[in-house]
Design an enzyme around this catalytic site. Structure first.
Site, short mmCIF file in Angstrom:
data_model
loop_
_atom_site.label_atom_id
_atom_site.label_comp_id
_atom_site.label_asym_id
_atom_site.label_seq_id
_atom_site.Cartn_x
_atom_site.Cartn_y
_atom_site.Cartn_z
N THR B 16 0.87 -1.16 0.00
CA THR B 16 0.00 0.00 0.00
C THR B 16 0.91 1.21 0.00
O THR B 16 1.14 1.82 1.03
CB THR B 16 -0.90 0.06 1.24
OG1 THR B 16 -0.10 -0.05 2.41
CG2 THR B 16 -1.90 -1.06 1.22
N GLY B 17 1.50 1.50 -1.18
CA GLY B 17 2.20 2.78 -1.35
C GLY B 17 1.15 3.78 -1.01
O GLY B 17 0.08 3.77 -1.59
N THR B 18 1.39 4.62 -0.07
CA THR B 18 0.27 5.20 0.65
C THR B 18 0.57 6.59 1.15
O THR B 18 1.72 6.98 1.29
CB THR B 18 0.04 4.32 1.90
OG1 THR B 18 -0.47 3.09 1.49
CG2 THR B 18 -0.89 4.94 2.90
N THR B 19 -0.51 7.31 1.45
CA THR B 19 -0.39 8.43 2.36
C THR B 19 -1.40 8.24 3.46
O THR B 19 -2.59 8.07 3.18
CB THR B 19 -0.70 9.76 1.65
OG1 THR B 19 0.04 9.81 0.45
CG2 THR B 19 -0.34 10.91 2.54
N GLY B 147 3.78 8.53 0.49
CA GLY B 147 3.39 9.91 0.17
C GLY B 147 3.73 10.90 1.26
O GLY B 147 3.81 12.10 1.01
#
Lengths: 255, 216
Positions: B16-19, B147
């Site tokens: 989950t490349g995420t912010t 992020g």
């Protein structure tokens, strides 16, 4: 005094025909042979008092303590077989420590009391072990939940109290406790009353020398359970002795 | 978590490349996240809700490996269920955070996930905890995920103490919008969860309703 449970009292895994587990009842008798311990909850804390009978002049003063520190904020006063009580205090300490490790905060007293009571109860189920021969009173103070007081007996039940007594003079102590308006008192007022009750129920004839162990936990100690400081204890003992003398003097007028 | 350069193998781990962000206000917390799940360069889910409930008034925000983060959240959810029944009342936020931290720390070599734990309890009100790599610290606000690196400057400059509930929600949306624009691994919709003593409110904000900044 008690019915003999002939044949049904040999192990804790046996009921009697009238539905009693005699081994547990005998364990409670062991508690009743011990000297008295009381604890009272007031509006800003809990005070413990123990009548510690001194069996020999050779004992160091302050040895054989009957009030234990379980966690910073929890105190435990015991009556009954002291060795059993010490072992249970270790159990309680482990429970508190594990709770803090797992959940990151002080163990709530009700939960600690439930856990230790469950442990005590487990020893009433099997014939391979004997029940614990001690009752104990747990008390704590928390700034959000206030003071709390629980008592656990050898059968493994635990109840919350405003004031309770265990040991040989528990009936007399309970009568004295019931006279107090503890919900309106502070710890400083209460510590004197606790000392007085212990002095009242102490039997001078049978038991001779005793040491008064006093401890408290509350706003006055910032939530830590500690033995009452020397000056407060001496003031409380003086108050207790003076009240007893007054009552002696007015004895002829009573009843 | 950081987008890879060049051709990747097809069986890339699902991240989950995420912010994610959580902010405390007087009386509660606001949690926010994007909704993109990537496996290498491919977006495998564009509408994932990364705000996962741990208890009625405690949520966590997931980042890192999707499987690791989800599983940690599920395990702690179960542990809190049992714990709250044992103690007979709602669990504290610090208990939830400690449970998450214990897993993060014990399995720090095997797992790659960072959960931000935030919620409300009756003793300390709204609280936000970061549990990165097995540490545990309470903060006024926390950000995480790939992020987050793009918006550290923004949050440090814009955060003010004593923001109201609405101001916190706006702060969270602004942060998410900026991060989702610049981070290739974050995007989609924004999920918002606001927790206070009385309720736990979940909202979805579509891209067209997100705050717009330069270049959008």
């Amino acid at each position: 005094m008690s019915s003999i449970g002939t044949g049904y009292d040999l192990s804790a895994s046996t009921f009697s025909p009238d539905g009693r587990v005699f081994q547990v009842e005998y364990a409670m008798k062991a508690v009743e042979n011990s000297s008295t311990a009381i604890a009272i909850r007031c509006k800003d804390g809990v005070v413990f008092g123990v009548e510690k009978l001194v069996l020999s002049k050779l004992y160091e003063e302050g040895s054989n303590k009957r009030i234990f520190n379980i966690d910073r904020h929890v105190g435990m006063a015991v009556a009954g077989l002291l060795a059993d009580a010490r072992s249970l205090s270790e159990v309680a300490r482990e429970e508190s420590s594990n709770f803090r490790m797992n959940y990151g905060h002080d163990i709530p007293l009700k939960h600690l009391s439930d856990r230790v009571a469950m442990y005590v109860h487990a020893y009433t189920l099997y014939s391979a072990v004997r029940p614990f021969g001690c009752s104990f009173i747990l008390g704590s103070y928390d700034k959000d939940d206030g003071p709390q007081l629980y008592m656990v007996d050898p059968s493994g039940i635990s109840y919350g109290y405003w004031g309770c007594a265990i040991g040989k003079a528990k009936q007399a102590a309970k009568t004295e406790i019931e006279k107090l308006q503890m919900k309106d008192m502070t710890c400083r007022e209460l510590v004197k009353e606790v000392a007085k009750i212990i002095y009242i129920v102490h039997d001078e004839v049978k038991d001779k020398a005793f040491e008064l162990e006093l401890s408290w936990v509350g706003e006055v100690t910032n939530g830590r359970h500690v033995l009452v400081p020397k000056d407060v204890r001496e003031e409380a003992e003086k108050f207790a002795k003076d009240s007893l003398e007054e009552e002696d003097d007015s004895d002829e007028d009573n009843m | 978590m950081l987008g890879g350069a060049g051709p990747e193998l097809v069986t890339e781990e699902v991240k989950t490349g995420t912010t994610i962000i959580a902010v405390e206000f007087n009386g509660g917390v606001v949690l926010g996240s994007d909704s993109r799940v990537s496996a290498g360069d491919a977006v495998v889910n564009r509408v994932m809700n990364k705000l996962s409930p741990l208890h009625d008034r405690i949520y966590c925000a997931l980042s890192g490996s999707a499987a690791d983060a989800q599983t940690m959240a599920e395990v702690v959810n179960h542990q809190l269920d049992v714990h709250s029944i044992e103690i007979g009342e709602d669990p504290l936020v610090c208990s939830a955070a400690t449970l998450v931290k214990n897993i993060s720390y014990k399995y720090k070599e095997e797992l790659m996930a960072h959960l931000i734990v935030a919620g409300w309890d009756r003793k300390d009100g709204g609280q936000v905890f970061a549990t990165l790599n097995g540490l545990l610290t309470r903060l006024p606000f926390a950000i995480g995920g790939s992020g987050s690196f793009y918006v550290y400057g923004f949050v440090d400059a814009e955060y003010r103490k004593g923001m109201s509930r609405d101001e916190c929600q706006q702060f969270v949306l602004n942060t998410l919008s900026l991060a989702m624009t610049r981070d290739g691994s974050s995007g989609g919709v924004a999920f918002l969860v606001t927790i206070d003593q009385h309720s736990t409110e979940e909202k979805i904000i579509l891209p067209k309703h997100l705050p717009k900044f330069f270049n959008q």
